[in-house]
Design a protein around this motif. Structure first.
Motif, PDB file in Angstrom:
ATOM      1  N   SER A 124      11.202   8.221  -9.771  1.00  0.00           N
ATOM      2  CA  SER A 124      10.406   9.092  -9.911  1.00  0.00           C
ATOM      3  C   SER A 124       8.812   8.830 -10.012  1.00  0.00           C
ATOM      4  CB  SER A 124      10.899   9.948 -11.186  1.00  0.00           C
ATOM      5  OG  SER A 124      11.006   9.003 -12.288  1.00  0.00           O
ATOM      6  N   ASN A 125       8.776   7.498 -10.516  1.00  0.00           N
ATOM      7  CA  ASN A 125       7.446   7.045 -10.471  1.00  0.00           C
ATOM      8  C   ASN A 125       6.855   6.115  -9.311  1.00  0.00           C
ATOM      9  OD1 ASN A 125       6.903   8.208 -13.154  1.00  0.00           O
ATOM     10  ND2 ASN A 125       8.094   6.652 -14.037  1.00  0.00           N
ATOM     11  N   CYS A 126       7.797   6.026  -8.427  1.00  0.00           N
ATOM     12  CA  CYS A 126       7.575   5.353  -7.057  1.00  0.00           C
ATOM     13  C   CYS A 126       6.050   5.529  -6.730  1.00  0.00           C
ATOM     14  CB  CYS A 126       8.515   5.190  -6.107  1.00  0.00           C
ATOM     15  SG  CYS A 126       8.558   6.656  -5.097  1.00  0.00           S
ATOM     16  N   ASN A 127       5.512   4.460  -6.103  1.00  0.00           N
ATOM     17  CA  ASN A 127       4.161   4.539  -5.297  1.00  0.00           C
ATOM     18  C   ASN A 127       3.848   3.713  -4.292  1.00  0.00           C
ATOM     19  OD1 ASN A 127       1.801   2.955  -5.982  1.00  0.00           O
ATOM     20  ND2 ASN A 127       1.891   3.579  -8.062  1.00  0.00           N
ATOM     21  N   ARG A 128       3.014   4.068  -3.290  1.00  0.00           N
ATOM     22  CA  ARG A 128       2.848   3.203  -2.052  1.00  0.00           C
ATOM     23  C   ARG A 128       2.333   2.060  -2.269  1.00  0.00           C
ATOM     24  NH1 ARG A 128      -0.663   4.092   2.809  1.00  0.00           N
ATOM     25  NH2 ARG A 128       0.591   2.921   4.202  1.00  0.00           N
ATOM     26  N   TYR A 129       1.660   1.947  -3.406  1.00  0.00           N
ATOM     27  CA  TYR A 129       0.996   0.556  -3.689  1.00  0.00           C
ATOM     28  C   TYR A 129       1.958  -0.422  -4.537  1.00  0.00           C
ATOM     29  CZ  TYR A 129      -3.046   3.196  -1.648  1.00  0.00           C
ATOM     30  OH  TYR A 129      -3.807   3.556  -0.759  1.00  0.00           O
ATOM     31  N   MET A 130       2.830  -0.077  -5.021  1.00  0.00           N
ATOM     32  CA  MET A 130       3.762  -0.976  -5.779  1.00  0.00           C
ATOM     33  C   MET A 130       5.006  -1.614  -4.993  1.00  0.00           C
ATOM     34  SD  MET A 130       5.221  -0.320  -9.603  1.00  0.00           S
ATOM     35  CE  MET A 130       5.673   1.358  -9.113  1.00  0.00           C
ATOM     36  N   PHE A 131       5.126  -2.738  -4.962  1.00  0.00           N
ATOM     37  CA  PHE A 131       6.413  -3.371  -4.421  1.00  0.00           C
ATOM     38  C   PHE A 131       7.236  -4.201  -5.461  1.00  0.00           C
ATOM     39  CE2 PHE A 131       3.935  -2.503  -0.880  1.00  0.00           C
ATOM     40  CZ  PHE A 131       4.727  -2.369   0.440  1.00  0.00           C
ATOM     41  N   HIS A 132       8.631  -4.067  -5.358  1.00  0.00           N
ATOM     42  CA  HIS A 132       9.348  -4.733  -6.574  1.00  0.00           C
ATOM     43  C   HIS A 132       9.873  -6.076  -5.961  1.00  0.00           C
ATOM     44  CE1 HIS A 132       8.507  -0.796  -8.418  1.00  0.00           C
ATOM     45  NE2 HIS A 132       8.762  -0.344  -7.379  1.00  0.00           N
ATOM     46  N   VAL A 133       9.648  -7.138  -6.515  1.00  0.00           N
ATOM     47  CA  VAL A 133      10.499  -8.416  -6.214  1.00  0.00           C
ATOM     48  C   VAL A 133      11.733  -8.322  -7.283  1.00  0.00           C
ATOM     49  CG1 VAL A 133      10.538 -10.797  -6.474  1.00  0.00           C
ATOM     50  CG2 VAL A 133       8.613  -9.972  -5.333  1.00  0.00           C
ATOM     51  N   GLU A 134      11.537  -7.920  -8.419  1.00  0.00           N
ATOM     52  CA  GLU A 134      12.642  -7.817  -9.316  1.00  0.00           C
ATOM     53  C   GLU A 134      13.502  -6.570  -8.709  1.00  0.00           C
ATOM     54  OE1 GLU A 134      14.873  -8.594 -11.608  1.00  0.00           O
ATOM     55  OE2 GLU A 134      13.469  -8.992 -13.257  1.00  0.00           O
TER      56      GLU A 134
END
Lengths: 292, 417
Positions: free
Chosen positions: B145-155
């Protein structure tokens, strides 16, 4: 809930209160006599725990149990002499800032020396295990802990109520000017109280190191509930602090026992609010002229 | 005439004290007036509070990665420079992220452990159109629900943790018809993890013996442990976090309880800190120091030589995030967020020091990679204070696609904005 289970839960709560008691007694004494709100008290608790781990390598847990609180008490004497003493008659805000700074220094120093990760430490082999009486069971280590705490509280009570030292301290709490007029300097007594109060915090650190996570911010975690205990108990009252500490532990423990775990820590703050509403000086607080 | 302002010694001390106190709370600002030809990268992670334990490893590893990247020629011929700060809490994290981007002109922000702080940093990243690489926030909501284009997740996301340990539990017949006693940290991360764990348990025919939310400031578990002993569950499940896991492990062992334990969230540092004989159960990890690959062995050896202790999983997160970023900037031939995002969304493969390379899934920007479910060694099996669990085979198995352990679009819908 069976009786055995209920008794266990009451014991769990009371023991939780005993930890707060060892911290809160020192806080209350140092504030009552010196007027210093010692926000760094949790720092001494943490130093006690870290010293235990370092000393136990050489002296074993038994050795650390004796040496660490004494070392922390000596540190308390030094801090009292050079840092607290100039502030006894100053604006309380200043000593508040001083001890707030000290708390930060203590925490960062521990982080600097030992790192931020919790330190590996376990209950010594001989003190592990459970005591079983029928359905009732209790941790052997915690039983010892309760014993040590009862001894400390009893010893402190005797010291404050049955000795010349205690009489001067209690008079100093009530009316330091009158004590001064009688030609008694409170300074050495204050050193004694700082050593006792801070040593007790160190002892709590020793006792909890085997069963709590030992990390730099552990002092910060215990200081707030300890203040709640002092406020609920009321200033200047020995038994006030004792009753309040046990009450706080009991309320927390029973909230969990009856299924309100999520609200267990919030409950003690609610309790503090209620006590302050109906008894602004705390449950057993005495009327102390200079704090009114 | 009455003076409006008369400085006194006392006022000065008060002022100085107040300043010191404020500086103590917020951490000293990074002093950085470096040359214009370096690429600045902002590193934000909690250094204090109950996640500070992990932040310490994050910072050590980030420093190591930056040094290695610079020694190998830097990024696009320029050196990288890390600006490191304590993120403290969600509000402070977002203020510091803003300052790093607007004043210090960082190319991107890397780090974080708290899911709540990840969210506020991600909002700043999105508003200012900058890249944020999350190295420690687990909550599924950040990828949903809070995903956004500028965020990537290594965790890894919570779903990946749950499905990784879940496989071990299914194999050990600990789910179907079994009663779980679950303890959950009462904040954003815990709630998210509980939701995912509960879904897994119900899908596979398990049920709760009890399901308790534990305040994050609770350190004495005795009352809870007494209830656990009394309810005789088939499995005790931890959705706790940080130092609270250490407290739980120490006291569980003190109480002599012998019900099997499994956790859905875990960091090795909290078990290293529990003490001998106080670690047991099955726990998920994103990486661990016993992985038998040349890359991991080198990372462990270099880290240990530098810091006198082996790296833990959070160290891998921040280390690999910087390595991935450097490679992505070199391959995209740009340090601009838009170009890097376009490049990463083509799902290029990266070496992650594991048996298989991984990639960021375009759909939710989650790194697809192998995970591990480790089994604690018994006290008499321990050879040293660090190797406290049996190294496990990677999950998923070599013949399965990497995304089988990740949340599906139905489980965790993400609409990129």
């Amino acid at each position: 809930m069976t009786t055995a289970l209920f008794v266990q839960q009451v014991l769990n709560g009371l023991l939780d209160g005993v930890y707060y008691l060892l911290i809160a007694l020192g806080l209350s004494l140092i504030f009552s006599l010196g007027g210093i709100v010692n926000l760094a008290h949790g720092g001494f608790f943490a130093i006690g725990a870290y010293l235990t781990i370092t000393l136990a390598e050489y002296l074993g847990f038994g050795g650390a149990f004796v040496v660490a609180p004494v070392a922390v008490a000596l540190l308390g004497v030094v801090i009292e002499r050079f840092l607290f003493r100039p502030f006894y008659r100053a604006d309380p805000l200043l000593s508040l800032l001083l001890t707030f700074g000290l708390a930060l220094v203590a925490e960062q120093t521990l982080r600097w020396i030992y790192g931020a990760a919790p330190m590996s430490f376990a209950i010594p082999q001989g003190l592990r295990g459970q005591i079983w009486i029928g359905d009732f069971s209790y941790s052997y280590y915690r039983t010892i802990l309760i014993g040590v705490a009862i001894l400390c509280v009893a010893g402190l009570w005797v010291l404050l109520h049955k000795t010349a030292f205690g009489r001067v301290v209690r008079a100093g709490v009530q009316n330091p000017d009158m004590v001064g007029a009688l030609g008694i300097s409170l300074e050495p007594y204050m050193a004694g109280i700082a050593a006792l109060g801070i040593g007790l915090a160190g002892l709590a650190g020793v006792l909890l190191a085997p069963i709590y996570a030992v990390h730099p911010a552990m002092g910060q975690e215990i200081i707030t509930p300890a203040f709640v205990v002092v406020v609920i108990g009321g200033l200047g009252s020995f038994w006030g602090v004792v009753v309040a500490a046990l009450l706080v532990g009991l309320v927390k423990g029973l909230m969990i026992a009856f299924g309100y775990t999520a609200f267990s820590t919030a409950a003690i703050y609610l309790m503090m609010m209620l006590v302050l509403l109906f008894r602004p000086r705390g449950l057993f607080g005495e009327r102390i002229q200079r704090f009114e | 005439m009455k003076k409006l302002f008369r400085p006194t010694r006392r006022a000065l001390i008060k002022g100085a004290g107040a300043t010191a106190a404020v500086a103590g709370i917020s951490g000293f600002p990074a002093i950085s007036r470096a040359q214009a030809d370096v690429i600045r990268i902002g590193h934000l992670t909690p250094r204090t509070g109950f996640l500070g334990v992990l932040g310490d490893y994050a910072v050590m590893a980030a420093d190591q990665a930056a040094d290695e990247i610079n020694a190998a020629g830097g990024v696009l011929g320029r050196k990288i420079e890390l600006l490191k700060e304590d993120s403290v809490n969600p509000q402070t994290a977002s203020t510091k992220a803003e300052r790093m981007i607007e004043r210090d002109k960082v190319a991107c922000i890397v780090g974080e452990i708290s899911s709540a702080s990840c969210l506020t940093i991600a909002q700043v990243a999105q508003r200012t159109k900058n890249l944020f690489v999350n190295t420690g926030g687990n909550s599924d909501a950040l990828r949903g629900s809070n995903c956004n284009r500028y965020m990537f997740h290594v965790e890894s996301q919570n779903s990946m943790y749950v499905k990784t340990v879940g496989r071990s539990l299914l194999a050990g017949n600990m789910v179907k018809g079994k009663k779980w006693y679950s303890l959950t940290a009462d904040y954003a991360f815990g709630h998210d993890l509980l939701r995912v764990a509960k879904r897994f348990m119900e899908q596979n025919g398990g049920q709760f013996a009890a399901d308790e939310l534990v305040p994050t400031d609770l350190s004495d578990f005795s009352s809870i442990l007494t209830k656990i002993r009394n309810s005789k569950p088939d499995l005790v499940v931890s959705n706790l976090a940080g130092n609270q896991i250490t407290n739980f492990l120490k006291q569980y062992s003190e109480f002599g309880l012998e019900f099997p334990v499994a956790g859905f969230g875990f960091d090795t540092a909290v078990a290293w800190g529990a003490g001998k004989g106080n670690f047991f159960g099955t726990w998920p990890l994103v990486w661990h120091h016993l992985i038998d690959t040349a890359g991991s062995k080198k990372f462990v050896a270099d880290f240990t030589a530098r810091y006198k202790k082996p790296p833990e999983n959070q160290a891998w997160g921040d280390y690999i995030a910087l390595k991935i970023l450097a490679q992505a900037m070199n391959d995209a031939k740009s340090i601009e967020a838009v170009q890097i995002i376009e490049h990463l969304e083509k799902e290029p493969k990266f070496d992650l020091l594991k048996t298989r390379p991984g990639y960021f899934r375009k759909y939710d920007h989650q790194l697809m990679h192998e995970m591990y479910a480790v089994e604690a060694l018994k006290a008499n099996e321990l050879k040293n204070q660090w190797d406290i669990y049996r190294p496990s085979a990677p999950v998923p198995a070599p013949n399965e696609p990497l995304d089988v352990i990740a949340a599906t679009a139905e489980e965790n819908a993400c609409k990129m904005t």
